[in-house]
Design a protein around this motif. Structure first.
Motif, short mmCIF file in Angstrom:
data_model
loop_
_atom_site.label_atom_id
_atom_site.label_comp_id
_atom_site.label_asym_id
_atom_site.label_seq_id
_atom_site.Cartn_x
_atom_site.Cartn_y
_atom_site.Cartn_z
N THR A 29 0.81 -1.21 0.00
CA THR A 29 0.00 0.00 0.00
C THR A 29 0.85 1.27 0.00
OG1 THR A 29 -0.18 -0.27 2.40
CG2 THR A 29 -2.02 -1.04 1.07
N PHE A 30 2.16 1.11 0.03
CA PHE A 30 3.07 2.26 0.00
C PHE A 30 3.38 2.71 -1.43
CE2 PHE A 30 5.30 -1.79 0.60
CZ PHE A 30 6.06 -1.85 -0.56
N THR A 31 2.82 2.04 -2.44
CA THR A 31 3.11 2.36 -3.83
C THR A 31 1.87 2.16 -4.69
OG1 THR A 31 4.51 1.81 -5.74
CG2 THR A 31 3.86 -0.01 -4.31
N GLU A 32 1.88 2.82 -5.87
CA GLU A 32 0.83 2.62 -6.87
C GLU A 32 1.30 1.73 -8.01
OE1 GLU A 32 -2.37 3.67 -6.72
OE2 GLU A 32 -1.89 4.36 -4.69
N LYS A 33 2.51 1.21 -7.89
CA LYS A 33 3.10 0.40 -8.96
C LYS A 33 2.84 -1.08 -8.68
CE LYS A 33 6.76 3.69 -10.14
NZ LYS A 33 8.21 3.89 -10.29
N HIS A 34 1.86 -1.64 -9.39
CA HIS A 34 1.48 -3.03 -9.16
C HIS A 34 1.50 -3.86 -10.45
CE1 HIS A 34 0.33 -1.82 -5.12
NE2 HIS A 34 -0.41 -0.86 -5.64
N GLY A 35 2.08 -3.33 -11.51
CA GLY A 35 2.20 -4.09 -12.75
C GLY A 35 3.21 -5.22 -12.61
N TYR A 36 3.12 -6.18 -13.51
CA TYR A 36 4.04 -7.33 -13.45
C TYR A 36 5.49 -6.88 -13.58
CZ TYR A 36 6.19 -11.83 -14.70
OH TYR A 36 7.00 -12.94 -14.75
N LYS A 37 5.75 -5.94 -14.50
CA LYS A 37 7.11 -5.42 -14.68
C LYS A 37 7.60 -4.76 -13.40
CE LYS A 37 9.86 -2.41 -17.68
NZ LYS A 37 9.82 -1.51 -18.88
N ASP A 38 6.71 -4.01 -12.74
CA ASP A 38 7.07 -3.34 -11.49
C ASP A 38 7.41 -4.35 -10.40
OD1 ASP A 38 6.51 -0.71 -12.51
OD2 ASP A 38 4.38 -1.16 -12.27
N LEU A 39 6.60 -5.40 -10.29
CA LEU A 39 6.83 -6.41 -9.26
C LEU A 39 8.14 -7.15 -9.49
CD1 LEU A 39 3.25 -7.90 -8.77
CD2 LEU A 39 4.37 -6.07 -7.50
N CYS A 40 8.43 -7.46 -10.76
CA CYS A 40 9.69 -8.13 -11.07
C CYS A 40 10.88 -7.27 -10.65
CB CYS A 40 9.77 -8.44 -12.57
SG CYS A 40 8.71 -9.78 -13.11
N LYS A 41 10.79 -5.97 -10.92
CA LYS A 41 11.89 -5.07 -10.61
C LYS A 41 12.02 -4.81 -9.11
CE LYS A 41 13.59 -0.37 -11.50
NZ LYS A 41 13.31 0.92 -12.20
N GLU A 42 10.90 -4.50 -8.46
CA GLU A 42 10.95 -4.06 -7.07
C GLU A 42 11.06 -5.21 -6.07
OE1 GLU A 42 7.87 -1.23 -6.24
OE2 GLU A 42 8.23 -0.13 -8.10
N ILE A 43 10.50 -6.36 -6.41
CA ILE A 43 10.53 -7.49 -5.48
C ILE A 43 11.68 -8.44 -5.77
CG2 ILE A 43 9.27 -9.55 -4.72
CD1 ILE A 43 6.69 -8.02 -5.02
N LEU A 44 11.93 -8.69 -7.07
CA LEU A 44 12.93 -9.69 -7.44
C LEU A 44 14.20 -9.10 -8.04
CD1 LEU A 44 10.58 -12.32 -9.13
CD2 LEU A 44 11.27 -12.19 -6.73
N ASN A 45 14.21 -7.77 -8.25
CA ASN A 45 15.34 -7.10 -8.89
C ASN A 45 15.61 -7.67 -10.29
OD1 ASN A 45 17.36 -5.14 -8.98
ND2 ASN A 45 18.91 -6.54 -8.18
N LYS A 46 14.52 -7.95 -11.02
CA LYS A 46 14.61 -8.48 -12.38
C LYS A 46 14.05 -7.43 -13.35
CE LYS A 46 15.95 -12.78 -11.40
NZ LYS A 46 17.20 -13.40 -11.91
N GLN A 47 14.81 -7.10 -14.38
CA GLN A 47 14.36 -6.17 -15.40
C GLN A 47 13.79 -6.96 -16.56
OE1 GLN A 47 14.33 -2.90 -15.32
NE2 GLN A 47 15.74 -2.29 -13.69
N ILE A 48 12.52 -6.71 -16.91
CA ILE A 48 11.93 -7.40 -18.04
C ILE A 48 11.42 -6.38 -19.05
CG2 ILE A 48 11.25 -9.36 -16.59
CD1 ILE A 48 8.34 -8.35 -16.84
N SER A 49 11.31 -6.80 -20.30
CA SER A 49 10.84 -5.93 -21.37
C SER A 49 9.38 -6.22 -21.69
CB SER A 49 11.69 -6.15 -22.64
OG SER A 49 11.12 -5.47 -23.74
N LYS A 50 8.62 -5.15 -21.97
CA LYS A 50 7.21 -5.29 -22.37
C LYS A 50 7.02 -4.84 -23.82
CE LYS A 50 4.45 -6.31 -19.62
NZ LYS A 50 3.96 -7.65 -19.20
#
Length: 203
Positions: free
Chosen positions: A109-130
């Protein structure tokens, strides 16, 4: 990551027991108008199974058996859309659901970024392309770039779920999340019956 591509259905020797990450690609965002083109599945083991749907009325018996199996947890990102197109295409109900988008909105709830790309980056430190997101998924053959994009969309869902669960448990919101997951099948019914835009809970 290993990618396996099939036509219209999974081989009978491909099995999922406890859980499966699922995503779909379509011709558009209206399940009543735009047909299902591709289904992606992964057990979280680095292997991604892609099913290219070439007909409007596919006989995908092995896939449907997995989708209807209540013992298998199905992990989606934005389950509302994927379940809607799968329900409309195969005329089935899908139960035992986990949605990482809903889980993220309840947990992070501390962020508005809930897209799959966002979760990969912020939770797993994985950069993915869309970059391939809006390509023609109904084409007869898929490019290597399309296949990689589609496979990546299910590659990390198990790991994301694991990390989101830690926050949901810590913040005492797991029960609420599960109630939301259980409601998705009714939300998709509302979508398919014409209540996609109207919030029936508003005054």
């Amino acid at each position: 990551m290993k990618i396996k591509l099939y036509k219209n259905d999974l081989p009978t020797n491909v099995k999922f027991t406890k859980s499966v990450a699922i995503d779909t690609e379509t011709m558009g965002l209206n399940p009543l108008r735009d047909r299902l083109c591709l289904i992606q599945l992964s057990e979280g083991d680095g292997i991604c199974h892609l099913i290219k749907i070439d007909t409007k009325s596919p006989k995908s018996k092995s896939l449907v058996k997995i989708l209807k199996n209540k013992k298998i947890l199905k992990i989606f990102h934005y389950a509302r859309f994927d379940m809607g197109i799968l329900k409309h295409t195969f005329n089935i109900n899908i139960e035992n659901i986990y949605c990482t988008k809903i889980a993220s909105k309840l947990a992070r709830t501390f962020t508005e970024k809930h897209g799959y790309k966002d979760l990969c980056k912020e939770i797993l430190n994985k950069q993915i392309s869309k970059n391939e997101q809006t390509t023609d998924w109904g084409n007869t053959s898929l490019t290597p770039a399309q296949q990689k994009y589609a496979a990546t969309d299910v590659l990390y869902l198990h790991k994301i779920k694991k990390e989101l669960d830690k926050i949901l448990i810590r913040e005492n919101r797991m029960e609420l999340a599960q109630a939301c997951f259980n409601f998705i099948k009714y939300r998709t019914d509302l979508d398919l019956m014409g209540w996609a835009e109207q919030d029936i809970f508003k005054h």
